[in-house]
Design an enzyme around this catalytic site. Structure first.
Site, short mmCIF file in Angstrom:
data_model
loop_
_atom_site.label_atom_id
_atom_site.label_comp_id
_atom_site.label_asym_id
_atom_site.label_seq_id
_atom_site.Cartn_x
_atom_site.Cartn_y
_atom_site.Cartn_z
N HIS A 200 -62.24 -15.11 14.87
CA HIS A 200 -63.45 -15.30 15.66
C HIS A 200 -64.16 -16.61 15.28
CE1 HIS A 200 -66.79 -14.06 18.17
NE2 HIS A 200 -67.63 -14.28 17.18
N SER B 147 -69.58 -17.51 20.19
CA SER B 147 -70.02 -16.14 19.91
C SER B 147 -71.35 -15.87 20.61
CB SER B 147 -70.12 -15.95 18.40
OG SER B 147 -70.24 -14.57 18.06
N LEU B 148 -72.41 -15.50 19.89
CA LEU B 148 -73.71 -15.23 20.50
C LEU B 148 -74.19 -16.41 21.35
CD1 LEU B 148 -76.41 -13.61 20.76
CD2 LEU B 148 -77.11 -14.70 18.62
N ASP C 212 -58.97 -12.52 17.15
CA ASP C 212 -60.41 -12.28 17.12
C ASP C 212 -60.69 -10.79 16.91
OD1 ASP C 212 -63.19 -12.13 17.68
OD2 ASP C 212 -63.04 -13.85 19.03
N PHE D 5 -69.98 -9.16 7.83
CA PHE D 5 -69.89 -9.96 9.04
C PHE D 5 -68.98 -11.17 8.82
CE2 PHE D 5 -71.63 -13.20 12.03
CZ PHE D 5 -71.26 -12.57 13.20
#
Length: 253
Positions: A230, A82-83, A203, A141
């Site tokens: 995800h 991810s990030l 995702d 989230f």
């Protein structure tokens, strides 16, 4: 890769979490006989790491991560979830033997020439909640990251626990959202070192079309799409470990 000749591996976590999120994957890698060095640092402002504002700039984070590597860990393969994919892509040259994206993208929001990405309004909604209701932000989230899992409610609870345990600083969370909104590392995709990407079919943050764009921009990249949400490192640690292990085996020592 049980003889210790395997390339070292650095694992970069996603927004709001810490390096602890990789523990199931690390156990699965060891079970497969991977004997190389593994380093799973906390990103700035997350877990035990100080700072936080610099997270908005993947280049600054990349430089900090390289400078903070243990003395006996040189030129590792960088895997970013991810990030964490953004600083992983920002590391170039001799500092990166290879790069692996795990449910990660070089650009997370859509543009005229990049339609396969998030609507920026989703990140704007997270930013508003960050300033008003952090608990609700974590719930939303976690649910988004768990969407598409076999047991999404149970995974979302586990993800909320990880978010709470990481205790990321508000300034780090804000900077991370800025990076997800503004960073564009597409120019780094073909930057010399081998690229691999493990993408999730279900995702909710990264649309399926990313696979096509990556294959077009980096011919020969090792790309695989698997069922799951995800949050692949927690939802499918064995699958993630299998992909990383196979990718490392193809990278010259």
């Amino acid at each position: 890769m049980s003889d210790g000749s395997a390339p070292a591996l650095v694992l970069l976590h996603g927004w709001g979490f810490s390096g602890a999120v990789w523990e199931p994957v690390i156990r699965a890698l060891r079970a497969r006989g991977y004997a190389g060095r593994i380093h799973a640092p906390d990103l700035p402002g997350h877990g035990a790491a100080g700072g936080g504002d610099e997270l908005a700039d993947p280049d600054a984070v990349a430089a900090q991560l390289v400078a903070g590597l243990p003395d006996d860990l040189e030129s590792p393969v960088w895997a970013g979830w991810s990030l964490g994919a953004l600083p992983a892509l920002a590391i170039r040259g001799a500092d990166a033997r290879g790069r692996i994206l795990v449910a990660g993208s070089p650009r997370f929001v859509c543009a005229a020439d990049w339609p396969e990405a998030m609507d920026p309004r989703e990140l704007e909604g997270f930013a508003r909640l960050l300033g008003s209701d952090t608990g609700r932000l974590r719930r939303q989230f976690a649910a988004l990251c768990a969407r598409g899992a076999q047991e999404p409610a149970a995974l979302a609870r586990s993800l909320r626990g990880g978010l709470e345990a990481a205790a990321a600083r508000p300034e780090a969370l804000a900077a991370g959202l800025a990076a997800l909104r503004d960073a564009d590392r597409r120019g780094d995709l073909g930057a010399g070192s081998p690229l691999a990407a493990l993408l999730a079919e279900d995702d909710a943050l990264i649309p399926p079309g990313l696979e096509r764009h990556l294959a077009t921009r980096v011919p020969g990249a090792r790309i695989r799409r698997v069922p799951g949400p995800h949050a692949l490192p927690l939802a499918a640690p064995d699958t993630v470990a299998e992909f990383i292990h196979a990718t490392l085996a193809e990278i010259p020592a």
